[in-house]
Design a protein around this motif. Structure first.
Motif, PDB file in Angstrom:
ATOM      1  N   PRO A 172       8.964   7.162  -4.400  1.00 58.37           N
ATOM      2  CA  PRO A 172       8.511   7.185  -3.008  1.00 58.37           C
ATOM      3  C   PRO A 172       9.150   8.359  -2.255  1.00 58.37           C
ATOM      4  O   PRO A 172      10.358   8.590  -2.371  1.00 58.37           O
ATOM      5  N   GLU A 226       0.824  -1.205   0.000  1.00 52.31           N
ATOM      6  CA  GLU A 226       0.000   0.000   0.000  1.00 52.31           C
ATOM      7  C   GLU A 226       0.863   1.262   0.000  1.00 52.31           C
ATOM      8  O   GLU A 226       1.846   1.366   0.734  1.00 52.31           O
ATOM      9  N   HIS A 232       9.716   1.766  -9.611  1.00 45.01           N
ATOM     10  CA  HIS A 232       8.691   2.636  -9.043  1.00 45.01           C
ATOM     11  C   HIS A 232       8.210   3.626 -10.093  1.00 45.01           C
ATOM     12  O   HIS A 232       9.000   4.418 -10.627  1.00 45.01           O
ATOM     13  N   ARG A 233       6.900   3.590 -10.353  1.00 42.19           N
ATOM     14  CA  ARG A 233       6.332   4.486 -11.366  1.00 42.19           C
ATOM     15  C   ARG A 233       6.344   5.932 -10.896  1.00 42.19           C
ATOM     16  O   ARG A 233       6.420   6.847 -11.717  1.00 42.19           O
ATOM     17  N   THR A 234       6.238   6.154  -9.609  1.00 42.39           N
ATOM     18  CA  THR A 234       6.432   7.480  -9.018  1.00 42.39           C
ATOM     19  C   THR A 234       7.416   7.344  -7.869  1.00 42.39           C
ATOM     20  O   THR A 234       7.401   6.331  -7.147  1.00 42.39           O
ATOM     21  N   MET A 261       2.667   2.315  -2.496  1.00 40.04           N
ATOM     22  CA  MET A 261       3.754   2.203  -3.463  1.00 40.04           C
ATOM     23  C   MET A 261       3.184   2.028  -4.864  1.00 40.04           C
ATOM     24  O   MET A 261       2.241   1.254  -5.076  1.00 40.04           O
ATOM     25  N   GLN A 262       3.732   2.741  -5.825  1.00 40.74           N
ATOM     26  CA  GLN A 262       3.344   2.610  -7.228  1.00 40.74           C
ATOM     27  C   GLN A 262       4.415   1.787  -7.937  1.00 40.74           C
ATOM     28  O   GLN A 262       5.340   2.327  -8.538  1.00 40.74           O
ATOM     29  N   LEU A 263       4.294   0.461  -7.830  1.00 42.16           N
ATOM     30  CA  LEU A 263       5.333  -0.429  -8.335  1.00 42.16           C
ATOM     31  C   LEU A 263       5.149  -0.729  -9.814  1.00 42.16           C
ATOM     32  O   LEU A 263       4.019  -0.807 -10.318  1.00 42.16           O
ATOM     33  N   THR A 264       6.260  -0.930 -10.505  1.00 39.01           N
ATOM     34  CA  THR A 264       6.216  -1.452 -11.870  1.00 39.01           C
ATOM     35  C   THR A 264       5.906  -2.944 -11.790  1.00 39.01           C
ATOM     36  O   THR A 264       6.033  -3.571 -10.722  1.00 39.01           O
TER      37      THR A 264
END
Length: 256
Positions: free
Chosen positions: A233, A74, A229-231, A76-79
Protein backbone atom coordinates in the motif's frame (compact mmCIF):
# COMPACT_ATOMS: atom_id res chain seq x y z
CA UNK A 1 69.38 58.99 -8.67
CA UNK A 2 66.20 58.19 -10.49
CA UNK A 3 67.86 55.12 -12.03
CA UNK A 4 69.07 53.94 -8.60
CA UNK A 5 65.59 54.40 -7.06
CA UNK A 6 64.08 52.35 -9.84
CA UNK A 7 66.65 49.62 -9.28
CA UNK A 8 66.01 49.73 -5.53
CA UNK A 9 62.24 49.49 -6.02
CA UNK A 10 62.69 46.54 -8.36
CA UNK A 11 64.91 44.78 -5.86
CA UNK A 12 62.41 45.33 -3.05
CA UNK A 13 59.60 44.02 -5.22
CA UNK A 14 61.60 40.94 -6.12
CA UNK A 15 62.40 40.27 -2.45
CA UNK A 16 58.72 40.67 -1.56
CA UNK A 17 57.68 38.19 -4.21
CA UNK A 18 60.33 35.73 -3.05
CA UNK A 19 59.18 36.06 0.56
CA UNK A 20 55.59 35.51 -0.49
CA UNK A 21 56.58 32.39 -2.39
CA UNK A 22 58.40 31.03 0.67
CA UNK A 23 55.36 31.68 2.87
CA UNK A 24 53.06 29.95 0.40
CA UNK A 25 55.39 26.95 0.22
CA UNK A 26 55.48 26.69 4.00
CA UNK A 27 51.73 26.99 4.22
CA UNK A 28 51.21 24.29 1.60
CA UNK A 29 53.70 22.03 3.33
CA UNK A 30 51.79 22.16 6.62
CA UNK A 31 49.68 19.05 7.25
CA UNK A 32 45.93 19.71 7.45
CA UNK A 33 44.56 20.23 10.94
CA UNK A 34 42.38 17.62 12.61
CA UNK A 35 38.86 17.43 11.16
CA UNK A 36 36.14 19.05 13.21
CA UNK A 37 33.40 17.02 14.82
CA UNK A 38 30.71 15.75 12.42
CA UNK A 39 27.59 17.85 12.23
CA UNK A 40 24.61 16.63 14.18
CA UNK A 41 21.45 15.58 12.39
CA UNK A 42 19.78 18.72 13.66
CA UNK A 43 22.54 20.98 12.30
CA UNK A 44 22.62 19.11 8.99
CA UNK A 45 18.86 19.31 8.39
CA UNK A 46 18.17 20.54 4.81
CA UNK A 47 14.53 21.26 5.69
CA UNK A 48 12.75 22.39 8.85
CA UNK A 49 10.01 19.97 9.87
CA UNK A 50 9.40 21.47 13.29
CA UNK A 51 6.14 23.09 14.25
CA UNK A 52 2.47 22.18 14.43
CA UNK A 53 0.80 20.71 11.35
CA UNK A 54 -2.87 20.03 10.63
CA UNK A 55 -3.96 17.19 8.34
CA UNK A 56 -5.81 18.21 5.19
CA UNK A 57 -7.96 15.29 4.03
CA UNK A 58 -7.95 15.43 0.24
CA UNK A 59 -8.34 11.72 -0.50
CA UNK A 60 -9.81 8.53 1.03
CA UNK A 61 -12.33 10.62 2.97
CA UNK A 62 -14.61 7.65 3.67
CA UNK A 63 -11.75 5.57 5.03
CA UNK A 64 -10.22 8.34 7.15
CA UNK A 65 -12.98 10.61 8.41
CA UNK A 66 -15.40 7.81 9.36
CA UNK A 67 -14.94 4.15 10.24
CA UNK A 68 -15.81 2.12 7.13
CA UNK A 69 -17.92 -1.01 7.51
CA UNK A 70 -16.33 -4.39 8.07
CA UNK A 71 -15.15 -5.95 4.85
CA UNK A 72 -14.74 -2.67 2.97
CA UNK A 73 -11.17 -3.17 1.75
CA UNK A 74 -11.35 -1.33 -1.56
CA UNK A 75 -7.93 -0.42 -2.92
CA UNK A 76 -6.12 -3.08 -0.86
CA UNK A 77 -4.60 -6.21 -2.39
CA UNK A 78 -4.88 -8.50 0.63
CA UNK A 79 -3.57 -12.03 0.98
CA UNK A 80 -6.13 -14.66 2.04
CA UNK A 81 -4.83 -14.51 5.63
CA UNK A 82 -5.27 -10.73 5.76
CA UNK A 83 -8.74 -10.90 4.18
CA UNK A 84 -9.82 -13.38 6.85
CA UNK A 85 -8.61 -11.04 9.58
CA UNK A 86 -10.36 -8.03 8.05
CA UNK A 87 -13.63 -9.96 7.76
CA UNK A 88 -13.36 -11.05 11.40
CA UNK A 89 -12.80 -7.49 12.72
CA UNK A 90 -14.65 -6.93 16.00
CA UNK A 91 -14.06 -3.57 17.74
CA UNK A 92 -15.71 -4.83 20.93
CA UNK A 93 -13.08 -7.57 21.20
CA UNK A 94 -10.31 -5.03 20.63
CA UNK A 95 -11.72 -2.83 23.40
CA UNK A 96 -12.02 -5.76 25.79
CA UNK A 97 -8.41 -6.76 25.07
CA UNK A 98 -7.06 -3.21 25.44
CA UNK A 99 -6.23 -3.05 21.74
CA UNK A 100 -8.20 0.07 20.83
CA UNK A 101 -4.97 1.69 19.53
CA UNK A 102 -4.32 -0.89 16.77
CA UNK A 103 -5.27 1.68 14.09
CA UNK A 104 -2.82 4.26 15.51
CA UNK A 105 0.50 2.47 14.90
CA UNK A 106 3.31 3.95 12.82
CA UNK A 107 2.06 2.58 9.45
CA UNK A 108 -1.34 4.30 9.96
CA UNK A 109 -0.99 7.22 12.37
CA UNK A 110 -0.03 9.87 9.80
CA UNK A 111 -3.29 9.07 7.93
CA UNK A 112 -5.45 9.64 11.01
CA UNK A 113 -7.04 13.13 10.79
CA UNK A 114 -5.77 15.55 13.42
CA UNK A 115 -2.70 17.56 14.27
CA UNK A 116 0.95 16.63 14.59
CA UNK A 117 3.69 18.44 16.50
CA UNK A 118 7.25 17.89 15.35
CA UNK A 119 10.23 18.92 17.50
CA UNK A 120 13.80 17.91 18.25
CA UNK A 121 14.00 15.75 21.36
CA UNK A 122 17.79 16.02 21.09
CA UNK A 123 20.31 16.67 18.31
CA UNK A 124 19.84 13.19 16.82
CA UNK A 125 16.16 12.47 17.51
CA UNK A 126 13.07 14.01 15.94
CA UNK A 127 9.83 13.63 17.88
CA UNK A 128 6.36 13.50 16.34
CA UNK A 129 3.38 13.87 18.68
CA UNK A 130 -0.18 13.40 17.47
CA UNK A 131 -3.35 14.57 19.16
CA UNK A 132 -5.18 11.66 17.52
CA UNK A 133 -4.62 8.74 19.87
CA UNK A 134 -2.02 10.71 21.89
CA UNK A 135 0.80 8.93 20.14
CA UNK A 136 4.54 9.75 20.16
CA UNK A 137 7.02 8.68 17.50
CA UNK A 138 10.80 9.00 17.82
CA UNK A 139 12.87 9.17 14.62
CA UNK A 140 16.49 8.26 15.34
CA UNK A 141 19.46 9.41 13.22
CA UNK A 142 22.76 7.53 13.22
CA UNK A 143 23.54 4.13 14.65
CA UNK A 144 20.92 2.87 17.06
CA UNK A 145 20.48 -0.41 18.86
CA UNK A 146 17.29 -2.36 18.26
CA UNK A 147 14.46 -1.79 20.70
CA UNK A 148 14.05 -4.33 23.47
CA UNK A 149 10.49 -5.16 22.41
CA UNK A 150 8.27 -4.54 19.38
CA UNK A 151 5.79 -1.72 19.87
CA UNK A 152 2.94 0.18 18.26
CA UNK A 153 5.33 2.85 16.90
CA UNK A 154 8.22 0.45 16.33
CA UNK A 155 11.84 1.45 15.84
CA UNK A 156 12.33 4.30 13.33
CA UNK A 157 15.68 5.06 11.71
CA UNK A 158 15.95 8.37 9.87
CA UNK A 159 18.36 9.90 7.36
CA UNK A 160 18.48 13.13 5.40
CA UNK A 161 18.41 12.80 1.62
CA UNK A 162 20.03 15.45 -0.59
CA UNK A 163 18.20 17.65 -3.06
CA UNK A 164 16.25 15.56 -5.50
CA UNK A 165 16.37 12.53 -3.20
CA UNK A 166 12.67 12.33 -2.37
CA UNK A 167 10.24 9.61 -3.42
CA UNK A 168 7.90 10.20 -6.34
CA UNK A 169 9.02 13.70 -7.29
CA UNK A 170 12.27 15.53 -6.59
CA UNK A 171 12.43 17.37 -3.30
CA UNK A 172 13.29 21.05 -3.59
CA UNK A 173 15.74 21.24 -0.72
CA UNK A 174 16.03 17.62 0.41
CA UNK A 175 13.89 15.01 2.12
CA UNK A 176 13.71 12.99 5.30
CA UNK A 177 13.62 9.22 4.82
CA UNK A 178 12.40 7.07 7.71
CA UNK A 179 12.37 3.25 7.88
CA UNK A 180 10.41 1.66 10.73
CA UNK A 181 10.58 -1.97 11.87
CA UNK A 182 9.94 -3.89 15.12
CA UNK A 183 6.23 -3.23 14.99
CA UNK A 184 3.37 -4.97 16.72
CA UNK A 185 0.51 -6.06 14.48
CA UNK A 186 -2.06 -3.36 13.77
CA UNK A 187 -4.57 -1.88 11.34
CA UNK A 188 -3.94 0.27 8.27
CA UNK A 189 -7.59 1.24 8.36
CA UNK A 190 -9.83 1.45 11.36
CA UNK A 191 -12.11 -1.34 10.11
CA UNK A 192 -9.51 -4.01 10.67
CA UNK A 193 -7.45 -3.98 7.45
CA UNK A 194 -4.30 -5.45 8.98
CA UNK A 195 -0.56 -5.15 8.73
CA UNK A 196 1.66 -7.81 10.29
CA UNK A 197 4.43 -7.54 12.86
CA UNK A 198 6.90 -8.22 10.03
CA UNK A 199 5.84 -5.11 8.09
CA UNK A 200 8.54 -2.62 7.06
CA UNK A 201 7.34 0.97 6.84
CA UNK A 202 9.22 3.45 4.60
CA UNK A 203 8.32 7.15 4.67
CA UNK A 204 9.52 10.28 2.89
CA UNK A 205 8.85 13.69 4.44
CA UNK A 206 8.97 16.67 2.04
CA UNK A 207 8.28 20.38 2.49
CA UNK A 208 6.36 22.23 -0.24
CA UNK A 209 5.93 26.01 -0.37
CA UNK A 210 2.75 27.32 -2.01
CA UNK A 211 2.66 30.62 -3.93
CA UNK A 212 0.36 32.06 -1.23
CA UNK A 213 3.12 31.57 1.34
CA UNK A 214 1.58 28.56 3.07
CA UNK A 215 3.89 25.71 3.97
CA UNK A 216 2.90 22.09 3.44
CA UNK A 217 4.27 18.78 4.67
CA UNK A 218 3.80 15.79 2.36
CA UNK A 219 4.32 12.35 3.91
CA UNK A 220 4.65 9.51 1.41
CA UNK A 221 4.21 6.07 2.92
CA UNK A 222 5.04 2.56 1.63
CA UNK A 223 4.15 -0.52 3.68
CA UNK A 224 6.04 -3.64 2.62
CA UNK A 225 4.22 -6.58 4.16
CA UNK A 226 4.16 -9.70 1.93
CA UNK A 227 2.40 -11.73 4.63
CA UNK A 228 -0.75 -9.58 4.38
CA UNK A 229 -0.44 -7.45 1.23
CA UNK A 230 0.21 -8.76 -2.27
CA UNK A 231 1.29 -5.27 -3.33
CA UNK A 232 2.62 -2.63 -0.93
CA UNK A 233 0.00 0.00 0.00
CA UNK A 234 1.28 3.47 -0.96
CA UNK A 235 -0.28 6.70 0.28
CA UNK A 236 0.52 10.42 0.24
CA UNK A 237 -0.76 12.51 3.15
CA UNK A 238 -0.86 16.32 3.27
CA UNK A 239 -0.43 18.62 6.27
CA UNK A 240 -0.52 22.42 6.37
CA UNK A 241 1.73 24.25 8.83
CA UNK A 242 -0.01 26.37 11.44
CA UNK A 243 1.22 29.76 12.57
CA UNK A 244 0.43 28.90 16.18
CA UNK A 245 -0.42 25.93 18.39
CA UNK A 246 -4.19 26.43 18.39
CA UNK A 247 -6.63 23.59 17.85
CA UNK A 248 -4.53 20.98 19.64
CA UNK A 249 -7.07 18.48 20.97
CA UNK A 250 -5.57 15.25 22.36
CA UNK A 251 -8.01 12.37 22.11
CA UNK A 252 -7.60 8.79 23.31
CA UNK A 253 -7.56 5.95 20.80
CA UNK A 254 -10.97 4.77 19.61
CA UNK A 255 -11.64 1.31 18.22
CA UNK A 256 -14.85 2.29 16.42
Amino acid sequence: MKFRNERTSSAVAALSLAALGILCSVALAQPPGPPGPPRTARAAAPIDLTGQWVAIVTEDWRFRMVTPPKGDVEGMQLTPAAAALANAWDPAKDEAAGNQCKAYGAPAIMRVPGRARISWQDDSTLKIETDAGRQTRLLHFGTMADAAQPSLQGMSRAEWLPQGGGFGRPAVNGSLKVVTTQLTEGYLRKNGVPYSAAAVLTEYFDIVMNPDGSQWLVVKTIVNDPAYHRTPPITSTNFRKQNDRSGWDPQACAAR
